[in-house]
Design a protein around this motif. Structure first.
Motif, short mmCIF file in Angstrom:
data_model
loop_
_atom_site.label_atom_id
_atom_site.label_comp_id
_atom_site.label_asym_id
_atom_site.label_seq_id
_atom_site.Cartn_x
_atom_site.Cartn_y
_atom_site.Cartn_z
N TYR A 1 3.22 -8.10 -1.41
CA TYR A 1 2.50 -9.15 -0.70
C TYR A 1 3.47 -10.19 -0.18
CZ TYR A 1 -2.13 -7.53 -2.19
OH TYR A 1 -3.28 -6.80 -2.35
N GLY B 1 0.80 -1.22 0.00
CA GLY B 1 0.00 0.00 0.00
C GLY B 1 0.82 1.26 0.00
N PHE C 1 -5.05 0.53 4.97
CA PHE C 1 -3.76 -0.15 4.89
C PHE C 1 -2.64 0.61 5.60
CE2 PHE C 1 -6.20 -2.38 1.75
CZ PHE C 1 -5.78 -3.69 1.93
N CYS D 1 -7.48 -4.37 7.60
CA CYS D 1 -6.98 -4.43 6.23
C CYS D 1 -7.88 -5.28 5.34
CB CYS D 1 -5.56 -4.96 6.21
SG CYS D 1 -4.33 -3.80 6.87
N GLY E 1 -10.02 -3.57 2.55
CA GLY E 1 -9.85 -3.91 1.14
C GLY E 1 -11.17 -4.20 0.45
N PRO F 1 -6.31 -2.90 -3.17
CA PRO F 1 -5.41 -4.06 -3.07
C PRO F 1 -5.03 -4.68 -4.41
CG PRO F 1 -7.15 -4.21 -1.42
CD PRO F 1 -7.49 -3.04 -2.31
#
Length: 611
Positions: free
Chosen positions: A272, A132, A333, A312, A316, A264
């Motif tokens: 990630y 993010g 985020f 989160c 998202g 996201p």
């Protein structure tokens, strides 16, 4: 090592100051990044005539998320210059972050001074992951978040030690610098303090409830709620009354301007991966820490971590799948900065335990590799090190320990070469040297051990100008505009020298230095976006008028705007001149035009539009 603990208890402030000087001086940047959005607002506070014909600057006279921050900086700048104000605040916030981390590591985690020092070092100098692009605990370029984060982390810590009223007050103050971090830290802190009541009565039923603790949590909620309503909700409501449509903010700010912060599906897959490795390293450290016999309620630490994870996941969904403007506004985020801070508290504790095994070469070597790994290499190396130690028996049956150490060192070097950070590596090397010296030297010379890193920090302060002594980029700080020597900075200087002070420019979307170094108004720019809803819609319309209707958002849209602007024609410039009162334009050198040229270099040219 006990002597180190005692010495650090007396030298904690000196340690924090030296560490902050190192972090502040290495790769210090002024006038770049998000500062191109903040500085015009501050300069306008100091001088109402500054860029009074600039749409973005004029919009900031109304209430917005930078309002209190700009007011504070404006008042500080009445006492000192803007560059010194930024440098001083960078140092002070770094200093505060070390002290807050040191306090939390010793009070909440139960770390010794070595573990607390390692945690503070990691918090101040390692980025770890960027999911993010707003998960930093410490920003290289000072901004409102920099001022807010030490207090935000302190508030979360206060919630963990059962002091919700103090946490509410701290979070309310934090919100003045950055409303999102104020809301996040206050919610996590008060929620943690409230749930802690039920952790303590497990198996006792409702009769075991700590009613005074519940009362404190309720009072804290009222204090915090009233503060946020008074400081933010009501003023924003008055500014945006009757203007906003429900999806405009998401469409403009989230999908077009900054999808890499909000959505996201626009996050990089590598982020990630690094986040997952950080969570793994934190989980392994927590597992070992929670099994220590002196932990009264280790599961309480999972409350804010779980809150971050839920925030989160739900955030998202509610910003991208089923978008809700109010959820979108709190930028969920950014919660990950709290997870990162708590993770570093645990990781610092774990690495200290490994380092304190002088006769265990494998443990100490792996801890050293982790401590010296900066950037996204840190979570990968740390999680690999902790997994290796868990599987030690199996692995040493295949390879001798020295071979494992050599293999780990080679893999760490390869990962760092691909994804490491040179500036973080330099900082970590100096910081680890300081901490190790404090732990090993005789008491009589421990204060003297601070002199080498202190000298490094002071040398970096002097390592500026056109010909620095050590011309390595991370070691050449940018303290004021004279240190910026990019093509963008040079064309801004030429604009200031060759055009009248009330000139209005059409310019490339990323040329924000035109406002700060050049002190010239712009029709619009991509970086500087107002947050009042009416102004945000006007900003989007100006972007469309100047750079054309482009597909996508974020970096894709910005690249398309750059290509469109390189091909801009005189008819388009004439239309912009008539509609927005533009008197000049900065064009790319390859752009053809019949307008009279005032200046040209290899990258840009300045032309006059009002012939």
């Amino acid at each position: 090592m006990h002597g180190f603990h005692a010495a650090m208890s007396r030298q904690a402030v000196l340690f924090a100051a030296v560490l902050a000087l190192l972090s502040t001086s290495i790769s210090y940047q002024f006038g770049t990044g998000t500062q191109v959005e903040q500085i015009p607002i501050i300069l306008h506070q100091l001088d109402a005539s500054y860029l009074s014909n600039d749409f973005y600057v004029s919009s900031t006279t109304e209430f917005g998320p930078r309002f209190y921050f700009a007011w504070l900086l404006g008042n500080i700048c009445r006492l000192t210059s803007l560059p010194w104000a930024y440098y001083g605040l960078t140092f002070l916030t770094d200093f505060a972050l070390v002290l807050v981390t040191f306090w939390a590591a010793t009070r909440i985690i139960g770390s010794g001074r070595l573990g607390a020092a390692f945690s503070a070092m990691l918090v101040l100098g390692v980025s770890a992951f960027h999911l993010g692009d707003a998960t930093q605990i410490r920003y290289e370029v000072f901004q409102p978040a920099s001022l807010a984060l030490p207090g935000a982390m302190w508030a979360v810590g206060l919630g963990l030690v059962g002091r919700p009223i103090q946490a509410a007050v701290v979070s309310s103050v934090v919100s003045l610098a950055h409303p999102i971090y104020g809301v996040h830290s206050g919610s996590l802190a008060i929620g943690t303090a409230f749930l802690a009541v039920f952790f303590r009565v497990r198996g006792q039923g409702l009769s075991g409830l700590d009613l005074p603790a519940i009362r404190r949590a309720v009072i804290a909620s009222l204090i915090f709620g009233i503060a946020i309503l008074a400081l933010w909700w009501w003023p924003f409501r008055e500014v945006n009354k009757g203007v906003v449509t429900s999806g405009s903010e998401i469409a403009i700010l989230g999908r077009f301007r900054s999808p890499h912060h909000y959505l996201p599906t626009h996050f990089r897959w590598t982020d990630y991966v690094s986040t997952a490795f950080f969570v793994l390293a934190t989980a392994l450290a927590y597992n070992r820490w929670s099994k220590q016999g002196d932990r009264p309620n280790p599961r309480l630490l999972l409350v804010p971590m779980t809150g971050v994870a839920l925030g989160c996941v739900l955030g998202g969904i509610l910003t991208e799948t089923w978008p809700i403007p109010s959820v979108f506004t709190v930028q969920p985020f950014r919660l990950l900065s709290t997870l990162k801070w708590l993770g570093f508290l645990l990781i610092g504790w774990q690495l200290a335990k490994l380092w304190q095994r002088p006769h265990d070469l494998l443990s100490r070597s792996l801890a050293g590799l982790s401590l010296l790994s900066g950037g996204v290499t840190q979570p990968l190396v740390t999680s690999a090190a902790l997994v290796t130690l868990r599987l030690r028996g199996r692995l040493t049956s295949i390879l001798p320990e020295r071979a494992l150490i050599i293999l780990a060192g080679g893999m760490t070097g390869a990962i760092w070469f691909v994804a490491g950070s040179l500036s973080e590596g330099i900082y970590l090397t100096a910081a680890v040297g300081l901490i190790v010296a404090l732990s090993r030297l005789p008491r009589s010379v421990r204060i003297a051990s601070s002199i080498p890193p202190l000298a490094i920090g002071l040398a970096l302060v002097l390592n500026t100008g056109d010909r620095p002594v050590v011309p390595l980029t991370p070691l050449v700080p940018k303290f004021d505009y004279s240190d910026l020597r990019t093509p963008s900075a040079e064309i801004a200087r030429e604009a200031a020298a060759r055009t009248p002070t009330d000139a209005m420019f059409v310019a490339p979307p990323t040329l924000s230095l035109l406002r700060t170094i050049g002190r010239r108004a712009m029709v619009v720019g991509h970086k500087s976006i107002p947050f009042q809803n009416w102004a945000m819609r006007e900003w989007r319309e100006r972007i469309r008028e100047v750079y054309g209707e482009v597909e996508g958002g974020g970096a894709t849209a910005l690249d398309a705007m750059e290509r469109s602007y390189r091909a801009i024609g005189d008819a388009h410039l004439d239309r912009l001149s008539r509609k927005y009162g533009a008197t000049h334009a900065v064009l790319y050198a390859e752009t053809t035009t019949a307008y009279p040229e005032l200046y040209a270099d290899e990258t840009y040219r300045i032309v006059q539009l009002d012939r």
